[in-house]
Design a protein around this motif. Sequence first.
Motif, PDB file in Angstrom:
ATOM      1  N   VAL A  66     -13.661   3.928   3.634  1.00 11.21           N
ATOM      2  CA  VAL A  66     -14.167   3.287   2.419  1.00 11.21           C
ATOM      3  C   VAL A  66     -14.255   1.783   2.638  1.00 11.21           C
ATOM      4  O   VAL A  66     -13.636   1.247   3.562  1.00 11.21           O
ATOM      5  N   ASP A  67     -15.016   1.101   1.787  1.00 10.30           N
ATOM      6  CA  ASP A  67     -15.150  -0.356   1.908  1.00 10.30           C
ATOM      7  C   ASP A  67     -13.910  -1.095   1.438  1.00 10.30           C
ATOM      8  O   ASP A  67     -13.586  -2.158   1.948  1.00 10.30           O
ATOM      9  N   ASP A  68     -13.201  -0.543   0.440  1.00 11.37           N
ATOM     10  CA  ASP A  68     -12.058  -1.233  -0.164  1.00 11.37           C
ATOM     11  C   ASP A  68     -11.016  -0.195  -0.589  1.00 11.37           C
ATOM     12  O   ASP A  68     -11.180   0.487  -1.605  1.00 11.37           O
ATOM     13  N   VAL A  69      -9.955  -0.073   0.179  1.00 13.13           N
ATOM     14  CA  VAL A  69      -8.911   0.916  -0.098  1.00 13.13           C
ATOM     15  C   VAL A  69      -8.251   0.649  -1.447  1.00 13.13           C
ATOM     16  O   VAL A  69      -7.987   1.585  -2.209  1.00 13.13           O
ATOM     17  N   ASP A  70      -7.977  -0.593  -1.772  1.00 12.94           N
ATOM     18  CA  ASP A  70      -7.306  -0.904  -3.028  1.00 12.94           C
ATOM     19  C   ASP A  70      -8.161  -0.497  -4.228  1.00 12.94           C
ATOM     20  O   ASP A  70      -7.657   0.079  -5.193  1.00 12.94           O
TER      21      ASP A  70
ATOM     22  N   VAL B  22       0.827   7.911  -1.169  1.00 10.15           N
ATOM     23  CA  VAL B  22       1.164   6.708  -0.397  1.00 10.15           C
ATOM     24  C   VAL B  22       0.264   5.608  -0.932  1.00 10.15           C
ATOM     25  O   VAL B  22      -0.957   5.681  -0.793  1.00 10.15           O
ATOM     26  N   PRO B  23       0.832   4.595  -1.600  1.00 11.71           N
ATOM     27  CA  PRO B  23      -0.002   3.508  -2.115  1.00 11.71           C
ATOM     28  C   PRO B  23      -0.635   2.719  -0.968  1.00 11.71           C
ATOM     29  O   PRO B  23      -0.188   2.832   0.181  1.00 11.71           O
ATOM     30  N   PRO B  24      -1.665   1.929  -1.259  1.00  5.69           N
ATOM     31  CA  PRO B  24      -2.314   1.167  -0.194  1.00  5.69           C
ATOM     32  C   PRO B  24      -1.308   0.357   0.618  1.00  5.69           C
ATOM     33  O   PRO B  24      -0.436  -0.318   0.060  1.00  5.69           O
ATOM     34  N   ARG B  25      -1.438   0.486   1.932  1.00  2.35           N
ATOM     35  CA  ARG B  25      -0.581  -0.283   2.842  1.00  2.35           C
ATOM     36  C   ARG B  25      -1.332  -0.501   4.152  1.00  2.35           C
ATOM     37  O   ARG B  25      -2.261   0.225   4.473  1.00  2.35           O
TER      38      ARG B  25
ATOM     39  N   PHE C 223      -4.749   1.764   4.439  1.00  2.00           N
ATOM     40  CA  PHE C 223      -4.984   3.142   4.009  1.00  2.00           C
ATOM     41  C   PHE C 223      -4.153   3.480   2.784  1.00  2.00           C
ATOM     42  O   PHE C 223      -3.243   2.755   2.387  1.00  2.00           O
ATOM     43  N   CYS C 224      -4.469   4.624   2.163  1.00  2.33           N
ATOM     44  CA  CYS C 224      -3.658   5.209   1.108  1.00  2.33           C
ATOM     45  C   CYS C 224      -3.866   6.716   1.150  1.00  2.33           C
ATOM     46  O   CYS C 224      -4.810   7.204   1.772  1.00  2.33           O
ATOM     47  N   VAL C 225      -2.956   7.446   0.504  1.00  2.00           N
ATOM     48  CA  VAL C 225      -3.066   8.898   0.429  1.00  2.00           C
ATOM     49  C   VAL C 225      -3.163   9.267  -1.051  1.00  2.00           C
ATOM     50  O   VAL C 225      -2.314   8.862  -1.852  1.00  2.00           O
ATOM     51  N   ILE C 226      -4.193  10.031  -1.389  1.00  2.00           N
ATOM     52  CA  ILE C 226      -4.523  10.362  -2.772  1.00  2.00           C
ATOM     53  C   ILE C 226      -4.416  11.873  -2.980  1.00  2.00           C
ATOM     54  O   ILE C 226      -4.882  12.648  -2.146  1.00  2.00           O
ATOM     55  N   GLN C 227      -3.836  12.261  -4.122  1.00  2.00           N
ATOM     56  CA  GLN C 227      -3.784  13.677  -4.505  1.00  2.00           C
ATOM     57  C   GLN C 227      -4.520  13.836  -5.833  1.00  2.00           C
ATOM     58  O   GLN C 227      -4.189  13.174  -6.818  1.00  2.00           O
ATOM     59  N   ASP C 228      -5.516  14.720  -5.861  1.00  2.00           N
ATOM     60  CA  ASP C 228      -6.269  14.916  -7.097  1.00  2.00           C
ATOM     61  C   ASP C 228      -5.461  15.784  -8.073  1.00  2.00           C
ATOM     62  O   ASP C 228      -4.422  16.348  -7.709  1.00  2.00           O
ATOM     63  N   PRO C 229      -5.895  15.857  -9.337  1.00  3.66           N
ATOM     64  CA  PRO C 229      -5.127  16.602 -10.337  1.00  3.66           C
ATOM     65  C   PRO C 229      -4.917  18.082  -9.996  1.00  3.66           C
ATOM     66  O   PRO C 229      -3.985  18.705 -10.505  1.00  3.66           O
ATOM     67  N   GLN C 230      -5.751  18.658  -9.151  1.00  4.23           N
ATOM     68  CA  GLN C 230      -5.587  20.054  -8.756  1.00  4.23           C
ATOM     69  C   GLN C 230      -4.673  20.218  -7.547  1.00  4.23           C
ATOM     70  O   GLN C 230      -4.363  21.328  -7.146  1.00  4.23           O
ATOM     71  N   GLY C 231      -4.265  19.115  -6.912  1.00  8.79           N
ATOM     72  CA  GLY C 231      -3.325  19.158  -5.804  1.00  8.79           C
ATOM     73  C   GLY C 231      -3.909  18.903  -4.426  1.00  8.79           C
ATOM     74  O   GLY C 231      -3.178  18.812  -3.445  1.00  8.79           O
ATOM     75  N   ALA C 232      -5.240  18.788  -4.322  1.00 12.22           N
ATOM     76  CA  ALA C 232      -5.855  18.512  -3.020  1.00 12.22           C
ATOM     77  C   ALA C 232      -5.531  17.076  -2.591  1.00 12.22           C
ATOM     78  O   ALA C 232      -5.441  16.172  -3.423  1.00 12.22           O
ATOM     79  N   VAL C 233      -5.345  16.882  -1.285  1.00 13.86           N
ATOM     80  CA  VAL C 233      -4.942  15.576  -0.750  1.00 13.86           C
ATOM     81  C   VAL C 233      -5.969  15.084   0.264  1.00 13.86           C
ATOM     82  O   VAL C 233      -6.476  15.861   1.083  1.00 13.86           O
ATOM     83  N   ILE C 234      -6.254  13.783   0.194  1.00 13.17           N
ATOM     84  CA  ILE C 234      -7.137  13.124   1.167  1.00 13.17           C
ATOM     85  C   ILE C 234      -6.656  11.689   1.320  1.00 13.17           C
ATOM     86  O   ILE C 234      -6.021  11.138   0.420  1.00 13.17           O
ATOM     87  N   SER C 235      -6.950  11.087   2.459  1.00  9.37           N
ATOM     88  CA  SER C 235      -6.581   9.694   2.704  1.00  9.37           C
ATOM     89  C   SER C 235      -7.838   8.844   2.772  1.00  9.37           C
ATOM     90  O   SER C 235      -8.870   9.290   3.277  1.00  9.37           O
ATOM     91  N   ALA C 236      -7.723   7.621   2.277  1.00  6.40           N
ATOM     92  CA  ALA C 236      -8.813   6.644   2.371  1.00  6.40           C
ATOM     93  C   ALA C 236      -8.358   5.553   3.332  1.00  6.40           C
ATOM     94  O   ALA C 236      -7.186   5.173   3.337  1.00  6.40           O
ATOM     95  N   ILE C 237      -9.285   5.048   4.142  1.00  9.24           N
ATOM     96  CA  ILE C 237      -8.943   4.014   5.117  1.00  9.24           C
ATOM     97  C   ILE C 237     -10.079   3.017   5.266  1.00  9.24           C
ATOM     98  O   ILE C 237     -11.257   3.365   5.141  1.00  9.24           O
ATOM     99  N   THR C 238      -9.701   1.766   5.471  1.00  8.19           N
ATOM    100  CA  THR C 238     -10.633   0.710   5.845  1.00  8.19           C
ATOM    101  C   THR C 238     -10.111   0.145   7.170  1.00  8.19           C
ATOM    102  O   THR C 238      -8.969  -0.307   7.239  1.00  8.19           O
ATOM    103  N   TYR C 239     -10.925   0.222   8.200  1.00  5.40           N
ATOM    104  CA  TYR C 239     -10.509  -0.247   9.525  1.00  5.40           C
ATOM    105  C   TYR C 239     -10.704  -1.759   9.650  1.00  5.40           C
ATOM    106  O   TYR C 239     -11.616  -2.312   9.047  1.00  5.40           O
ATOM    107  N   VAL C 240      -9.833  -2.400  10.436  1.00  5.72           N
ATOM    108  CA  VAL C 240      -9.996  -3.828  10.693  1.00  5.72           C
ATOM    109  C   VAL C 240     -11.220  -4.033  11.563  1.00  5.72           C
ATOM    110  O   VAL C 240     -11.585  -3.166  12.371  1.00  5.72           O
TER     111      VAL C 240
END
Length: 67
Positions: free
Chosen positions: A18-22, A37-40, A48-65
């Motif tokens: 993603v363009d902006d993890v925060d 996992v909050p943005p770190r 990156f951060c780790v997100i869980q949707d209301p149904q329980g599925a998990v995915i991570s978002a990342i912005t590379y340097v």
Amino acid sequence: MPQDAQGMPPMWGAYVTVDDVDATARTAEQLGAKLLVPPRDIPGVGRFCVIQDPQGAVISAITYVEM
């Protein structure tokens, strides 16, 4: 295995660039997701951060340097 991951079962993890993890984390929370996992930063890699949707599925978002 990182100390904060003790007791977790083995699993696959998917990252979406993603363009902006925060901003992605804020939007996800506003839409009902939970931040597991909050943005770190990962030194030398990106943010990156780790997100869980209301149904329980998990995915991570990342912005590379920029290299």
